[in-house]
Each structure stands twice: as structure tokens, then as C-alpha cells.
Design an enzyme around this catalytic site. Structure first.
Site, PDB file in Angstrom:
ATOM      1  CB  THR A  13      12.724   6.762 -23.892  1.00 16.27           C
ATOM      2  OG1 THR A  13      11.079   7.148 -24.430  1.00 16.27           O
ATOM      3  CG2 THR A  13      11.937   5.119 -24.648  1.00 16.27           C
ATOM      4  CD  GLU A 143      25.377  -2.899 -29.755  1.00 14.25           C
ATOM      5  OE1 GLU A 143      26.817  -3.562 -28.705  1.00 14.25           O
ATOM      6  OE2 GLU A 143      24.802  -3.213 -30.370  1.00 14.25           O
ATOM      7  CB  VAL A 146      22.947   1.083 -34.873  1.00 11.67           C
ATOM      8  CG1 VAL A 146      22.274   0.246 -35.893  1.00 11.67           C
ATOM      9  CG2 VAL A 146      23.787   1.691 -34.999  1.00 11.67           C
ATOM     10  CB  ILE A 150      19.539  -5.680 -32.533  1.00 12.49           C
ATOM     11  CG1 ILE A 150      18.278  -5.633 -32.549  1.00 12.49           C
ATOM     12  CG2 ILE A 150      21.107  -6.117 -33.336  1.00 12.49           C
ATOM     13  CD1 ILE A 150      17.817  -6.314 -34.176  1.00 12.49           C
ATOM     14  N   GLY A 201       0.899   4.175 -30.392  1.00 13.40           N
ATOM     15  CA  GLY A 201       2.417   4.854 -29.596  1.00 13.40           C
ATOM     16  C   GLY A 201       3.250   4.898 -30.442  1.00 13.40           C
ATOM     17  CD  GLU A 204       8.133  10.234 -31.035  1.00 11.46           C
ATOM     18  OE1 GLU A 204       7.997  10.885 -30.738  1.00 11.46           O
ATOM     19  OE2 GLU A 204       9.030   9.397 -30.691  1.00 11.46           O
ATOM     20  CE  LYS A 219      17.561   3.592 -35.383  1.00  7.85           C
ATOM     21  NZ  LYS A 219      16.487   2.875 -35.908  1.00  7.85           N
ATOM     22  N   GLY A 316      12.818   1.709 -27.477  1.00  7.61           N
ATOM     23  CA  GLY A 316      11.902   0.199 -26.402  1.00  7.61           C
ATOM     24  C   GLY A 316      13.002   0.494 -24.774  1.00  7.61           C
TER      25      GLY A 316
HETATM   26  N1  HSE Z   1      11.902   5.692 -33.735  1.00 10.61           N
HETATM   27  C1  HSE Z   1      12.722   4.088 -33.854  1.00 10.61           C
HETATM   28  C2  HSE Z   1      11.977   3.232 -34.786  1.00 10.61           C
HETATM   29  C3  HSE Z   1      13.650   4.066 -32.628  1.00 10.61           C
HETATM   30  O1  HSE Z   1      10.602   3.432 -35.080  1.00 10.61           O
HETATM   31  O2  HSE Z   1      12.736   1.918 -35.554  1.00 10.61           O
HETATM   32  C4  HSE Z   1      14.779   5.016 -32.655  1.00 10.61           C
HETATM   33  O3  HSE Z   1      15.666   4.703 -33.229  1.00 10.61           O
END
Ligand code: HSE
Length: 439
Positions: A13, A143, A146, A150, A201, A204, A219, A316
Site C-alpha cells: 500500500t 512522517e 504516524v 497528517i 476494507g 484486516e 504511534k 491510504g
Molecule cells: N490500520 C491503521 C488504521 C492505518 O486503521 O488507522 C495504518 O496505521
């Protein structure tokens, strides 16, 4: 000036999004960096699939064939790490294994810059990685690690450098926030909301990292390092996820004008740093309560600038690719000036047991005379000031009621519950449910 040559390890991704964003903007990004950026090569297990999915020319991938074996992939990664022809490596493989640590240290040890999206690795081995970077005169960009797009890392490192962070709190896992928002708005169960998240989606097939708070804790660990200079292991944060949140929790939160959110929270007080990750009842007057769906938000309270709130997309492919590219441009532009000094701070860290919060406690009891009195007396005996006592929801022979406290510690609350159990073993039907209230 010499070209700035970039290799990407891992093309899922974030790696795929990075290649896509770079390829679409190489000319503009090169202008911004002040030198020509070149995407020199990509290593991944399934080059053909990644090439198709992200629209990347196959010739940019190292190795022959549609699928590479683990041994072939490892050999290509070694080739990139040992190459004299690469300036910066993007690591988007993920995972916190010794093998991944070895790759990060190898990249830095060969004096290449590193951009990584790997929050698990940074939160487990941050000190070693930052030390290696400084020792080798290499820069690190993280960057994307986290809240994806953002720009909280740059803001903490650069914009707030002249301020003093008092607290950091936020919604840092979009999957959990989506699930909790669906439960609160749609009145549905956790299982139903999780199924919806998986269908879209977001979650997971094995959603453990998201719903058990681990991803959010990684994070928060990174932000605590930037805010307070300290390294905190995920296991020290007393992390609690959202699996046990019920429709009743949501209804009780509604009654108190609160939303239930998975909150990462850390603050500094009297020379100590406190931090935890868990579901909290967030007062709707707090902007974090209004952040719904898969959106992320980070609130930083500073000594001079006061409250700052950053809201955006926490996941994303292109979002991640844009954040990685921003690190690449920054490092290409500033070169060795982007190398940071690593100076870990020794600090007295405390987790939730010692942290003062107002709490909401829900008691599920037999409906007999004197219960409210027994419960409130035990709470008072621990020197906990009660804010409000919520109204009873009666069953035929049962009563559910909640008590909101003024700030106190979890340790005090535990003692109060112990006293209730010792003095009135007949009244509690289940373990009281305790949740911090965030104003
Ligand atoms: N799986 C995380 C979330 C994104 O749902 O925010 C990647 O850290």
C-alpha cells in the site's frame, strides 16, 4: 548537483503509493528538492502484481519473473543496501523482526538516508535506529509512520521546536474509530461494526493490531519521543483496545454527552511523563469527540501556543506516498543538514495506574436497599470526590447505575471496588466497568 537516487523496499500500500506519487511528480519534486530525483529501483516479492496494481513500469523492479522467492528478494535487498549508487532507501516492508532492524541499520550503516513507514520497528528499536543515523551522518524520515498524511512529525520536530509540549492526545487508528462511530451512530454491536469495517476494507482479516490498540500505541510511542524525548515500550502503556465495548457503553456515554473513542493520551506534569492508550468517554465539547469514521486527529497542547488540532486521513496508498515523498524532498534538499542529534532523555514514566482522570464507573448490581450508599461510601473512603451519580436502569431484580468521579487514579478506584466486594459480596453481578472521561 548530483542526482538524488532513491530505492524502495516493499511495494504494498505505502511503497506502491510512494512509487506512484514520485513517478507522477518527478519533475516538480526535483525542482522543490533543488536536484534531480531519480527512482532507481524497487524490490518486492511480487513485482508483476505491484506493477499492475500501482501502474509502475515493470523495468523499475529488480529481479526476473512475476514472483520472487524469499532468498531472491533478500539478495536484491542486500544489493540495494550495499550499493554505492543509492542515496536514500524507502523501507515500506513493515514488521519489527530482527531482519527488518538489520535492513534499517544496514541502510544507515552504509551512510544512506532512510525513510520508513515502519511504526512497529521505530517504536521497538527507535533508540538504536536514531543513534545509527546520527553516527553515520544519515537522515531519517518517518512522517508516514504516524497518522499517514497528517504532517504531525514535521510539526512536532520543526514548528513546535520553540514551544513546550504539555500533552498529546488523539485518535490515531482509523479502523477503530470507524467501528466505534458506527456503534455510536448506528446503535449496532461491536461484531456488526467490525464486519462492516472488514467489508469496506478498513480492518484486516486479522484486525488485532487495529482493535487491540497496538497500532495506536506504536504511534503514541513515536509522538512521546518527539514531545518529551523519552522512549516508552508499548508494553508499558497499559494498552486496552475496543473489543469489549458494548452498545450499553455507548448508550451510557450518550446520556453523559460523550462519545466513546480509542484515545492515545500522554502528558507531562511535575517532571513526570504519563501515557496510555484505551477507550475513553470524550466530552462532546472536546473536538476529538466530533472526529468520526476512519479519520485521525491529533491534539497537542503547548505551553505557549495552547491547543493545536490536526485532522486528516490516517491511512491510504497515495496519502502515504505523499507523506513519504515529502520526507524524500526534505532530505534531498537539506542533505547532511537534515541529520538530527539523538539525545534520549531519562524521565520518570508512569502509565494509567498513577494518572489522574475523571472516571465513569458502571455498576451492575442486585437491586436491594442500600446499594448506592455502600458503593458511594467505598468510593468516598478512598478520598475520591464524586461528580454525579447516574440514574438507575432497573431490571426485575437488578439495577445498573453509573458514577462519574472527579480526577482520581485507577489504583484508588480498584481499592474502592475491593472494599465494595469485601463489605457487600452479595451486590455486584459483574465486574464494574471503568472508563476515563476526557474533557
Ligand atoms: N490500520 C491503521 C488504521 C492505518 O486503521 O488507522 C495504518 O496505521
Amino acid at each position: 548537483m548530483k542526482d538524488f537516487r532513491i530505492a524502495i523496499l516493499g511495494c504494498g500500500t505505502i511503497g506502491g503509493g510512494t512509487a506512484r506519487v514520485l513517478l507522477d511528480n518527478l519533475e516538480g519534486f526535483s525542482r522543490k528538492a533543488g536536484r534531480r530525483l531519480v527512482l532507481a529501483g524497487i524490490v518486492t516479492r511480487s513485482p508483476a502484481k505491484s506493477a499492475r496494481r500501482y501502474g509502475i513500469p515493470r523495468e523499475l523492479f529488480l529481479g526476473e519473473g512475476d514472483e520472487l522467492s524469499p532468498a531472491q528478494t533478500a539478495a536484491l535487498i542486500d544489493r540495494i543496501v550495499g550499493s554505492d549508487d543509492i542515496d536514500l532507501v524507502v523501507e515500506t516492508i513493515g514488521g519489527d523482526s530482527d531482519y527488518l532492524l538489520g535492513i534499517a541499520l544496514g541502510v544507515l550503516g552504509s551512510k544512506k538516508h532512510l525513510v520508513t513507514a515502519n511504526k512497529a520497528l521505530l517504536s521497538k528499536h527507535g533508540n538504536r535506529i536514531f543513534e545509527a543515523a546520527e553516527k553515520n551522518g544519515a537522515a531519517i524520515g518517518f512522517e508516514t509512520s504516524v497518522c499517514t498524511s497528517i504532517p504531525i512529525i514535521r510539526v512536532m520536530k520543526e514548528s513546535f521546536v520553540s514551544d513546550e509540549v504539555i500533552s498529546v492526545s488523539g485518535i490515531m487508528n482509523g479502523t477503530s474509530n470507524y467501528i466505534l462511530s458506527r456503534m455510536q451512530e448506528g446503535g449496532i454491536s461491536f461484531a456488526e461494526a467490525l464486519a462492516q469495517a472488514q467489508e469496506i476494507g478498513y480492518a484486516e482479516a486479522d484486525p488485532g493490531f487495529d482493535i487491540d490498540g497496538i497500532d495506536a500505541a506504536h504511534k503514541l510511542g513515536i509522538l512521546m519521543k518527539l514531545a518529551f524525548g523519552i522512549d516508552v515500550a508499548t508494553s508499558d502503556l497499559q494498552v486496552m483496545g475496543i473489543r469489549d465495548i458494548t452498545a450499553e457503553d455507548m448508550a451510557l456515554a450518550d446520556d453523559m454527552d460523550c462519545s466513546v473513542k480509542l484515545i492515545c493520551h500522554a502528558h507531562r506534569k511535575d517532571g513526570r511523563v504519563y501515557g496510555t492508550v484505551r477507550p475513553m468517554m470524550v466530552k462532546r465539547s472536546n473536538l476529538l469527540a466530533q472526529v468520526s469514521g476512519a479519520t485521525n486527529a491529533v491534539k497537542v497542547v503547548n505551553k505557549y501556543s495552547g491547543e493545536n488540532l490536526l485532522i486528516g486521513r490516517g491511512a491510504g496508498s497515495l496519502e502515504g506516498g505523499s507523506a513519504v515523498s515529502s520526507d524524500i524532498i526534505f532530505i534531498a534538499r537539506y542533505g547532511s543538514a537534515a541529520v538530527e542529534t539523538h539525545s534520549p532523555v531519562l524521565c520518570d514514566f508512569r502509565s494509567l495506574d498513577d494518572m489522574e482522570f475523571p472516571y465513569n464507573i458502571v455498576f451492575d448490581t442486585e437491586d436491594v436497599p442500600g446499594i448506592t450508599g455502600s458503593v458511594t461510601t467505598a468510593i468516598g473512603n478512598q478520598n475520591i470526590n464524586i461528580d454525579t451519580v447516574g440514574h438507575n436502569r432497573h431490571g426485575k431484580t437488578t439495577a445498573v447505575f453509573s458514577i462519574a468521579t472527579m480526577p482520581c487514579t485507577l489504583a484508588q478506584l480498584r481499592l474502592a471496588v475491593q472494599e465494595i466486594k469485601a463489605k457487600r459480596p452479595d451486590i455486584l453481578r459483574t465486574e464494574p466497568r471503568v472508563m476515563p472521561i476526557l474533557h
